[in-house]
Design an enzyme around this catalytic site. Structure first.
Site, PDB file in Angstrom:
ATOM      1  N   GLN A   1       5.103   3.154  -0.111  1.00 29.53           N
ATOM      2  CA  GLN A   1       6.558   2.991  -0.093  1.00 29.53           C
ATOM      3  C   GLN A   1       7.235   4.292   0.321  1.00 29.53           C
ATOM      4  O   GLN A   1       7.009   5.327  -0.289  1.00 29.53           O
ATOM      5  CB  GLN A   1       7.056   2.603  -1.484  1.00 29.53           C
ATOM      6  CG  GLN A   1       8.558   2.468  -1.524  1.00 29.53           C
ATOM      7  CD  GLN A   1       9.072   1.959  -2.852  1.00 29.53           C
ATOM      8  OE1 GLN A   1       8.499   2.232  -3.889  1.00 29.53           O
ATOM      9  NE2 GLN A   1      10.149   1.205  -2.807  1.00 29.53           N
ATOM     10  N   GLY A   2       8.032   4.224   1.359  1.00 30.12           N
ATOM     11  CA  GLY A   2       8.770   5.412   1.791  1.00 30.12           C
ATOM     12  C   GLY A   2      10.222   5.263   1.398  1.00 30.12           C
ATOM     13  O   GLY A   2      10.579   4.357   0.664  1.00 30.12           O
ATOM     14  N   ALA A   3      11.067   6.162   1.914  1.00 33.53           N
ATOM     15  CA  ALA A   3      12.485   6.075   1.598  1.00 33.53           C
ATOM     16  C   ALA A   3      13.100   4.831   2.207  1.00 33.53           C
ATOM     17  O   ALA A   3      14.011   4.227   1.654  1.00 33.53           O
ATOM     18  CB  ALA A   3      13.208   7.306   2.122  1.00 33.53           C
ATOM     19  N   GLU A   4      12.585   4.436   3.363  1.00 37.31           N
ATOM     20  CA  GLU A   4      13.226   3.359   4.094  1.00 37.31           C
ATOM     21  C   GLU A   4      12.420   2.066   4.127  1.00 37.31           C
ATOM     22  O   GLU A   4      12.983   0.983   4.168  1.00 37.31           O
ATOM     23  CB  GLU A   4      13.488   3.812   5.529  1.00 37.31           C
ATOM     24  CG  GLU A   4      14.336   2.862   6.322  1.00 37.31           C
ATOM     25  CD  GLU A   4      14.700   3.426   7.664  1.00 37.31           C
ATOM     26  OE1 GLU A   4      15.765   4.048   7.753  1.00 37.31           O
ATOM     27  OE2 GLU A   4      13.913   3.258   8.620  1.00 37.31           O
ATOM     28  N   ALA A   5      11.108   2.180   4.161  1.00 39.49           N
ATOM     29  CA  ALA A   5      10.299   0.979   4.353  1.00 39.49           C
ATOM     30  C   ALA A   5       9.146   0.917   3.374  1.00 39.49           C
ATOM     31  O   ALA A   5       8.722   1.935   2.821  1.00 39.49           O
ATOM     32  CB  ALA A   5       9.750   0.964   5.777  1.00 39.49           C
ATOM     33  N   VAL A   6       8.655  -0.307   3.170  1.00 37.76           N
ATOM     34  CA  VAL A   6       7.433  -0.491   2.377  1.00 37.76           C
ATOM     35  C   VAL A   6       6.366  -1.069   3.289  1.00 37.76           C
ATOM     36  O   VAL A   6       6.667  -1.805   4.226  1.00 37.76           O
ATOM     37  CB  VAL A   6       7.664  -1.424   1.168  1.00 37.76           C
ATOM     38  CG1 VAL A   6       8.615  -0.792   0.201  1.00 37.76           C
ATOM     39  CG2 VAL A   6       8.158  -2.763   1.584  1.00 37.76           C
ATOM     40  N   VAL A   7       5.118  -0.696   3.021  1.00 31.62           N
ATOM     41  CA  VAL A   7       4.031  -1.099   3.905  1.00 31.62           C
ATOM     42  C   VAL A   7       3.011  -1.938   3.156  1.00 31.62           C
ATOM     43  O   VAL A   7       2.647  -1.630   2.016  1.00 31.62           O
ATOM     44  CB  VAL A   7       3.335   0.160   4.497  1.00 31.62           C
ATOM     45  CG1 VAL A   7       2.231  -0.260   5.450  1.00 31.62           C
ATOM     46  CG2 VAL A   7       4.344   1.028   5.216  1.00 31.62           C
TER      47      VAL A   7
ATOM     48  N   ASP B   1       8.680  13.027  12.088  1.00 30.61           N
ATOM     49  CA  ASP B   1       8.159  13.149  10.722  1.00 30.61           C
ATOM     50  C   ASP B   1       6.662  13.412  10.810  1.00 30.61           C
ATOM     51  O   ASP B   1       5.851  12.675  10.250  1.00 30.61           O
ATOM     52  CB  ASP B   1       8.452  11.836   9.958  1.00 30.61           C
ATOM     53  CG  ASP B   1       8.154  11.979   8.478  1.00 30.61           C
ATOM     54  OD1 ASP B   1       8.027  10.931   7.801  1.00 30.61           O
ATOM     55  OD2 ASP B   1       8.033  13.121   7.987  1.00 30.61           O
TER      56      ASP B   1
ATOM     57  N   ILE C   1       0.794  -1.226   0.000  1.00 31.12           N
ATOM     58  CA  ILE C   1       0.000   0.000   0.000  1.00 31.12           C
ATOM     59  C   ILE C   1       0.829   1.281   0.000  1.00 31.12           C
ATOM     60  O   ILE C   1       0.326   2.333  -0.345  1.00 31.12           O
ATOM     61  CB  ILE C   1      -1.010   0.059   1.172  1.00 31.12           C
ATOM     62  CG1 ILE C   1      -0.306  -0.018   2.535  1.00 31.12           C
ATOM     63  CG2 ILE C   1      -2.065  -1.027   1.039  1.00 31.12           C
ATOM     64  CD1 ILE C   1      -1.244   0.304   3.693  1.00 31.12           C
TER      65      ILE C   1
END
Lengths: 263, 178, 386
Positions: A24-30, A160, A22
């Site tokens: 995607q960030g710089a560090e993690a995907v959800v 953040d 659902i």
């Protein structure tokens, strides 16, 4: 979302545990999942994954992924113990592979207004048939301010604090009262620094100004009201600390979040 | 007895049963460390099904991606329930102090990923009344005060509902040793 | 609508010419740049493509003996000694015979940087300006790097990683300002590397950073990495802790401190770690941190392009790591320049200064030419972009 990353996740989970990406960030995907990792319950759950980064040396990568996953999990467990503070529940933590299982919060707003984060919620009331200054909005924003107040008073910062990282949840589809939850503590930390707290407030203020500029003044005022309420519960000590934080907040506002530094 | 598999670990069959009014506690204690392949857990230190299963999940994660620190799945279950990193402390969750309410946990690696007829006899050594493994049964008779001490949940933490108490336990279990 | 042709070139020319003077650290650079008058510059943001020609680019670096850093007073002296020579050389190579007629503007580094060296250069700039009657423009050193980088690589709107001896910033353009998204909370990365080079007593020629890069390349044990503190904090990073840590290790290594089990084997008493291993570990660690904060900024502004500027940008390992990250992130790309432009030079000051001049910005009174050690990148009003 990279094919490699998806493939890796599907392999780790096995076909018995399907998930849907659902965000995607710089560090993690959800991802979301309908199966719980260790209970037979069905429902909706969140899986947060920190994939390996190929650009860095494998030993740095493994250590960092583990450290960050544990760090975020640990924050969530500590914050849970603070009375009144609402954060997602930690379900499971696989620090070796960078996976965090969390409770799913929020819902789809009516009339296709999107997921119930603060950003979409305010947007919903800003459209033609909504009243952006109604009591529900005021009450909700004050509650958001309270959540941040609780966080800061207890010595933590979010790191953040955008309006997408505040999720609104309610006890039933017909309920009008929403409870804000703070999510995504990937950049959060324990802190005594007034600067960190000022920056938290500033980031949220900027997020509200940029997406809801017409009503931002009132919104930010309500947020601060809720925030101050928490500090004011602690008498003189609270008042002093509140003054420190708001003063620094003003300063951060004036200069932008970055300090002046030697070139 | 409940037999299940975690969706992520389809090759591990997990059998769990709750027994009350157990009559042969001493016999079980004597055999616990050497000959019994399954874990014996003091049920009064288990508040919820969630607490128990979250510890078993941890056992499988450690076994698959790291290394279990004790000799067997049985002793590892005790360690993962415990809030301390010391193996000796984790014995509290076992039968170090006698209790006539016992939970048996068996983790077995199988070659296939389906549950055939569960083996009803695996826990037959335990002489007691079989009870339903559910939160009601567990939380009512649980020694919450001792659990609080073990997990260091002081009186400032006043959960409004049982699931909040359980959540605090799960939190501790997921992060223990990390 | 941005009109870069608002101010006409002098002398009836169909092109602009600028002289640039740079001396904020130990490099004294003089350059001459030519911008042709081009129709498209009248409307639209084409400042990344000025079709500039570099007529000359000369530089002299003040290099100190191994183990020593450069001090402001000595650096200023070096710049004073070299500036006339270099200016003459630059003008000659550029074919400029009559500076008063052939130059539109003299650009100098206003800041940030070291006070005394900056000052010695601005004195030269003012003198030339008064001598030839040519207007002056003060340029922000970082903006110089950015604009030169854009022009050379033709990257339209990348996230910029500016890494040098005095600066470490992640920058993205937004609404007339180069906004700083992430930066160092204490020392700059170049400074960190330079100081470690001093601890190791390695040569400062051609630059300490270059020599660390070579040592790192020669590391034999790249699979095992010495663990160093990793200090990214949100969008920022800090490096003084890492420097202190690795300085201590290096000192123990040189002093043969057998008690340090990280460095010396317990049984055989042999050194487990070499100087090359230390350099390798330091680079891998610092660069990973830089790439991480760059990636965060990219996620924030939804970009997949990176431009690396500043002296440390010459480092090939940094470029390689950044490229890997960009690729993994929606097939992005890294842009970098070579040592002619990565390292401080006069051309970048001339180029950026000329952009300012073309938008009508130049010194009206000499009091405006005071230099300043602190000059944040976001203080500059970027008139030449939309």
């Amino acid at each position: 979302m990279s094919e490699d990353v998806l493939a890796k996740v599907y392999e780790y989970l096995t076909p018995g545990l399907p998930v849907v990406p659902i965000a995607q960030g710089a560090e993690a995907v959800v991802f979301t999942s309908e199966k719980h990792p260790y209970l037979p319950n069905s429902g909706k759950f969140i899986l947060k994954y920190r994939p390996p980064k190929r650009y860095r040396h494998p030993s740095i990568d493994k250590a960092l992924t583990k450290h960050r996953t544990i760090g975020e999990a640990r924050l969530l467990t500590k914050l849970f113990l603070i009375e009144g503070l609402k954060v997602p529940k930690l379900i499971a933590c696989d620090a070796y592979n960078g996976y965090l299982w969390l409770e799913f919060l929020g819902e789809e707003l009516p009339h296709g207004k999107g997921f119930s984060n603060l950003k979409n919620f305010l947007w919903m009331y800003a459209t033609d048939d909504g009243d952006p200054y109604c009591s529900i909005v005021e009450e909700t924003l004050k509650k958001v301010g309270q959540q941040i107040g609780l966080l800061h008073w207890n010595g933590y910062c979010h790191g953040d604090l955008t309006s997408s990282n505040i999720v609104l949840s309610r006890s039933g589809k017909n309920e009008t009262s929403w409870q804000p939850y703070l999510i995504d503590f990937g950049l959060g930390s324990t802190t005594d620094s007034v600067e960190d707290k000022g920056v938290d407030l500033y980031v949220l203020e900027r997020a509200i100004i940029s997406t809801h500029s017409a009503h931002a003044e009132a919104y930010n005022e309500w947020l601060l009201k809720g925030f101050s309420e928490i500090y004011k519960r602690y008498g003189d000590a609270g008042e002093v600390k509140l003054k420190e934080v708001t003063k620094r907040f003003q300063e951060v506002r004036l200069r932008g979040r970055k300090r002046s530094m030697i070139g | 007895m409940i037999v299940s598999r975690f969706p992520q670990f389809p090759h591990y069959e997990i059998s769990i049963a709750l027994y009350e009014d157990v009559t042969n506690v001493e016999e079980l204690r004597a055999k616990a460390n050497s000959s019994l392949p399954f874990a014996l857990i003091n049920a009064s230190l288990v508040f919820s099904v969630e607490q128990l299963y979250s510890a078993v999940y941890r056992v499988l994660i450690e076994h698959t991606y790291n290394k279990i620190q004790t000799a067997s799945f049985s002793s590892e279950c005790l360690l993962r329930l415990s809030a301390s990193t010391k193996v000796s402390e984790s014995q509290k969750f076992g039968l170090k102090y006698p209790s006539n309410r016992i939970i048996c946990v068996n983790i077995e690696e199988t070659t296939d990923d389906s549950i055939e007829r569960p083996d009803e006899t695996i826990f037959e050594l335990v002489k007691g009344k079989s009870a339903v493994l559910e939160d009601e049964n567990l939380s009512k008779k649980c020694d919450a005060d001792t659990l609080r001490k073990i997990y260091k949940l002081d009186q400032t933490f006043q959960p409004e509902r049982p699931d909040e108490f359980s959540r605090a336990l799960v939190n501790a279990i997921q992060l223990r040793g990390l | 609508m941005v009109n870069l042709n608002a101010v006409a070139p002098g002398g009836g020319r169909e092109y602009y010419v600028a002289l640039g003077l740079e001396g904020s650290a130990n490099k004294l650079g003089v350059g001459v740049v030519k911008h042709p008058v081009v129709g498209k510059h009248e409307g639209g943001d084409f400042s990344y493509d000025c079709e500039s020609q570099i007529l000359s680019n000369v530089r002299d670096t003040y290099i100190t003996p191994a183990g020593e850093g450069f001090l402001p007073r000595d650096t200023a002296r070096h710049h004073k000694n070299w500036c006339v020579r270099l200016i003459k050389q630059a003008l000659e190579e550029a074919g400029i015979q009559n500076a008063a007629k052939d130059l539109d503007v003299i650009c100098f580094t206003k800041g940030p940087g070291m006070g005394a060296p900056l000052h010695s250069v601005v004195v030269a700039a003012r003198t030339c300006s008064l001598l030839w009657g040519v207007p002056l423009v003060g340029v922000n050193h970082c903006v110089g790097h950015i604009e030169m980088g854009r022009e050379i690589t033709k990257a339209v709107d990348p996230v910029v990683l500016y890494v040098s001896g005095g600066n470490t910033q992640v920058i993205a353009y937004s609404e007339k300002r180069y906004r700083i998204f992430g930066e160092t909370l204490d020392i700059a990365i170049g400074n960190c590397l330079d100081r470690f080079a001093r601890t190791l007593r390695i040569s400062n020629y051609p630059s300490p950073g270059y020599n660390i890069e070579q040592l790192a390349l020669n590391c034999k044990k790249k699979d095992t990495l010495l663990e160093l503190p990793y200090t990214v904090k949100g969008m920022d990073l800090s490096m003084s802790g890492i420097l202190a840590y690795i300085d201590n290790l290096a000192k123990d290594l040189f002093r043969d401190n057998r008690k340090n089990r990280q460095l010396f084997d317990r049984d055989s008493d042999e050194a487990k770690i070499s100087v090359e291993d230390l350099c390798f570990a330091l680079q891998e660690n610092l660069f990973a941190m830089l790439v991480e904060i760059t990636e965060r900024a990219m996620a924030h502004v939804n970009s997949n392009q990176v431009l690396i500027v500043g002296g440390v940008g010459c480092n090939l390992r940094l470029q390689e790591m950044m490229q890997q990250m960009c690729q993994d992130r929606a097939n992005g790309q890294v842009h970098a320049t070579d040592e002619r432009f990565c390292i401080d030079n006069g051309v970048m000051i001339a180029h950026a200064g000329l952009l300012q001049y073309r938008m009508g910005d130049f010194v009206k009174d000499l009091s405006e030419t005071v230099v300043t050690q602190k000059f944040r990148t976001d203080e500059v009003y970027v008139a030449w972009r939309e």
